[in-house]
Design a protein around this motif. Structure first.
Motif, mmCIF file in Angstrom:
data_model
loop_
_atom_site.group_PDB
_atom_site.id
_atom_site.type_symbol
_atom_site.label_atom_id
_atom_site.label_comp_id
_atom_site.label_asym_id
_atom_site.label_seq_id
_atom_site.Cartn_x
_atom_site.Cartn_y
_atom_site.Cartn_z
ATOM 1 N N SER A 164 -4.914 96.087 99.462
ATOM 2 C CA SER A 164 -5.414 96.647 97.813
ATOM 3 C C SER A 164 -6.225 95.880 97.065
ATOM 4 C CB SER A 164 -4.028 96.362 97.239
ATOM 5 O OG SER A 164 -3.795 94.617 97.249
ATOM 6 N N ALA A 165 -6.874 95.119 98.128
ATOM 7 C CA ALA A 165 -8.092 94.606 97.159
ATOM 8 C C ALA A 165 -9.411 95.335 97.865
ATOM 9 C CB ALA A 165 -7.961 92.972 97.231
ATOM 10 N N ARG A 166 -9.480 95.916 98.619
ATOM 11 C CA ARG A 166 -9.978 95.841 99.979
ATOM 12 C C ARG A 166 -10.351 97.334 100.190
ATOM 13 N NH1 ARG A 166 -8.381 95.727 104.917
ATOM 14 N NH2 ARG A 166 -7.035 94.162 105.076
ATOM 15 N N LYS A 167 -11.495 98.182 100.583
ATOM 16 C CA LYS A 167 -11.439 99.405 100.857
ATOM 17 C C LYS A 167 -12.430 99.357 102.004
ATOM 18 C CE LYS A 167 -11.984 101.602 96.699
ATOM 19 N NZ LYS A 167 -13.111 102.701 95.586
ATOM 20 N N SER A 168 -13.211 98.318 102.997
ATOM 21 C CA SER A 168 -13.878 98.209 103.646
ATOM 22 C C SER A 168 -14.376 96.235 103.802
ATOM 23 C CB SER A 168 -15.039 98.882 103.740
ATOM 24 O OG SER A 168 -15.881 98.520 103.048
ATOM 25 N N LYS A 169 -14.499 95.804 104.986
ATOM 26 C CA LYS A 169 -15.100 94.762 105.377
ATOM 27 C C LYS A 169 -16.264 94.329 104.302
ATOM 28 C CE LYS A 169 -12.858 94.572 110.022
ATOM 29 N NZ LYS A 169 -13.499 93.607 111.394
ATOM 30 N N LYS A 170 -17.137 95.345 104.226
ATOM 31 C CA LYS A 170 -18.007 95.206 102.864
ATOM 32 C C LYS A 170 -17.282 94.272 101.789
ATOM 33 C CE LYS A 170 -21.457 98.506 104.430
ATOM 34 N NZ LYS A 170 -22.386 99.705 104.619
ATOM 35 N N ASP A 171 -16.250 94.823 100.947
ATOM 36 C CA ASP A 171 -15.610 94.299 100.635
ATOM 37 C C ASP A 171 -15.810 92.804 100.536
ATOM 38 O OD1 ASP A 171 -15.425 96.602 99.226
ATOM 39 O OD2 ASP A 171 -14.059 97.064 99.525
ATOM 40 N N VAL A 172 -15.066 92.544 101.888
ATOM 41 C CA VAL A 172 -14.311 91.192 102.187
ATOM 42 C C VAL A 172 -15.455 90.335 101.631
ATOM 43 C CG1 VAL A 172 -13.032 89.510 102.915
ATOM 44 C CG2 VAL A 172 -12.570 92.087 103.341
ATOM 45 N N GLU A 173 -17.220 90.175 102.482
ATOM 46 C CA GLU A 173 -18.097 89.879 102.138
ATOM 47 C C GLU A 173 -18.213 89.964 101.281
ATOM 48 O OE1 GLU A 173 -21.015 87.731 104.489
ATOM 49 O OE2 GLU A 173 -19.883 88.578 105.962
ATOM 50 N N LYS A 174 -19.089 90.737 99.741
ATOM 51 C CA LYS A 174 -18.868 90.177 98.757
ATOM 52 C C LYS A 174 -18.000 89.794 97.761
ATOM 53 C CE LYS A 174 -20.783 95.344 98.419
ATOM 54 N NZ LYS A 174 -20.134 96.444 97.709
ATOM 55 N N TYR A 175 -16.721 89.447 98.115
ATOM 56 C CA TYR A 175 -15.909 88.612 97.974
ATOM 57 C C TYR A 175 -16.490 87.025 98.082
ATOM 58 C CZ TYR A 175 -12.595 91.865 96.051
ATOM 59 O OH TYR A 175 -11.524 92.890 95.099
ATOM 60 N N ALA A 176 -16.318 86.928 99.167
ATOM 61 C CA ALA A 176 -17.212 85.480 99.930
ATOM 62 C C ALA A 176 -18.354 84.672 99.520
ATOM 63 C CB ALA A 176 -16.946 85.956 101.994
ATOM 64 N N GLU A 177 -19.500 86.307 98.871
ATOM 65 C CA GLU A 177 -20.552 85.184 97.980
ATOM 66 C C GLU A 177 -20.255 85.078 96.780
ATOM 67 O OE1 GLU A 177 -23.149 88.830 99.067
ATOM 68 O OE2 GLU A 177 -23.437 88.019 101.168
ATOM 69 N N GLU A 178 -18.987 85.857 96.151
ATOM 70 C CA GLU A 178 -19.238 85.391 95.020
ATOM 71 C C GLU A 178 -18.271 84.038 95.033
ATOM 72 O OE1 GLU A 178 -17.152 88.107 91.512
ATOM 73 O OE2 GLU A 178 -17.931 89.533 93.669
ATOM 74 N N ILE A 179 -17.296 83.851 95.614
ATOM 75 C CA ILE A 179 -16.943 83.373 95.324
ATOM 76 C C ILE A 179 -18.113 81.928 95.678
ATOM 77 C CG2 ILE A 179 -15.071 81.279 96.679
ATOM 78 C CD1 ILE A 179 -13.761 83.964 96.963
ATOM 79 N N VAL A 180 -18.388 81.959 96.800
ATOM 80 C CA VAL A 180 -19.468 80.520 97.105
ATOM 81 C C VAL A 180 -20.128 80.069 95.742
ATOM 82 C CG1 VAL A 180 -21.483 79.712 98.868
ATOM 83 C CG2 VAL A 180 -18.985 80.909 99.250
ATOM 84 N N LYS A 181 -21.116 81.873 95.013
ATOM 85 C CA LYS A 181 -21.764 81.414 93.950
ATOM 86 C C LYS A 181 -21.216 80.395 93.111
ATOM 87 C CE LYS A 181 -24.676 84.737 91.188
ATOM 88 N NZ LYS A 181 -24.867 86.004 90.665
ATOM 89 N N PHE A 182 -19.792 80.822 92.875
ATOM 90 C CA PHE A 182 -19.040 79.760 91.632
ATOM 91 C C PHE A 182 -19.323 78.799 91.999
ATOM 92 C CE2 PHE A 182 -15.523 78.487 89.966
ATOM 93 C CZ PHE A 182 -15.526 78.500 88.846
ATOM 94 N N LEU A 183 -18.553 78.783 93.449
ATOM 95 C CA LEU A 183 -18.602 77.446 93.747
ATOM 96 C C LEU A 183 -19.728 75.908 93.830
ATOM 97 C CD1 LEU A 183 -15.981 77.537 96.603
ATOM 98 C CD2 LEU A 183 -15.396 77.326 94.055
ATOM 99 N N GLY A 184 -20.651 76.891 93.671
ATOM 100 C CA GLY A 184 -21.725 75.491 94.824
ATOM 101 C C GLY A 184 -22.521 75.616 95.702
ATOM 102 N N THR A 185 -23.102 74.896 96.201
ATOM 103 C CA THR A 185 -24.315 74.636 97.314
ATOM 104 C C THR A 185 -23.871 73.323 98.089
ATOM 105 O OG1 THR A 185 -25.718 73.040 96.137
ATOM 106 C CG2 THR A 185 -26.349 74.838 96.100
ATOM 107 N N LYS A 186 -22.022 73.627 98.028
ATOM 108 C CA LYS A 186 -21.541 72.462 98.301
ATOM 109 C C LYS A 186 -20.514 73.266 99.669
ATOM 110 C CE LYS A 186 -22.307 68.370 96.273
ATOM 111 N NZ LYS A 186 -20.956 66.479 95.850
ATOM 112 N N PHE A 187 -20.763 74.401 99.492
ATOM 113 C CA PHE A 187 -19.611 75.267 99.989
ATOM 114 C C PHE A 187 -20.477 76.433 100.498
ATOM 115 C CE2 PHE A 187 -18.108 73.751 96.108
ATOM 116 C CZ PHE A 187 -17.123 72.668 96.143
ATOM 117 N N THR A 188 -19.812 76.357 102.445
ATOM 118 C CA THR A 188 -20.080 77.657 103.658
ATOM 119 C C THR A 188 -18.963 78.648 103.453
ATOM 120 O OG1 THR A 188 -19.908 76.272 104.515
ATOM 121 C CG2 THR A 188 -21.866 76.335 104.060
ATOM 122 N N TYR A 189 -18.953 79.432 103.842
ATOM 123 C CA TYR A 189 -17.733 80.265 104.204
ATOM 124 C C TYR A 189 -18.602 81.172 105.492
ATOM 125 C CZ TYR A 189 -21.226 84.740 102.970
ATOM 126 O OH TYR A 189 -22.013 85.153 102.902
#
Length: 82
Positions: A40-65
């Motif tokens: 219900s939260a995605r249409k393709s795998k590209k959406d998952v990548e966008k979510y990951a980038e958004e989360i890491v951007k919010f968390l900071g530079t000590k985080f990777t995904y």
């Protein structure tokens, strides 16, 4: 001693500010979090990548995904990553 990995889900509401804050608090006593992105939260795998980038951007530079399928694996490091 740190607790084992925490598992969370992203549903139809997507990423909200409250959800991002919840992820941040999970890392206070853990070093890894697994997030499953539901259909219900995605249409393709590209959406998952966008979510990951958004989360890491919010968390900071000590985080990777890493994205595997429709799951996001987040890791917190001691030092900042580039």
């Amino acid at each position: 001693m740190k607790k084992p990995r925490c598992e969370m889900q992203i549903g139809k509401n997507g990423l909200t500010q409250a959800y991002l804050e919840t992820i941040k608090t999970r890392f206070e006593d853990r070093e890894a979090v697994k997030i499953s992105v539901l259909k219900s939260a995605r249409k393709s795998k590209k959406d998952v990548e966008k979510y990951a980038e958004e989360i890491v951007k919010f968390l900071g530079t000590k985080f990777t995904y890493r994205v595997l399928g429709f799951c996001i694996f987040l890791k917190k490091w001691r030092k900042e990553r580039r």
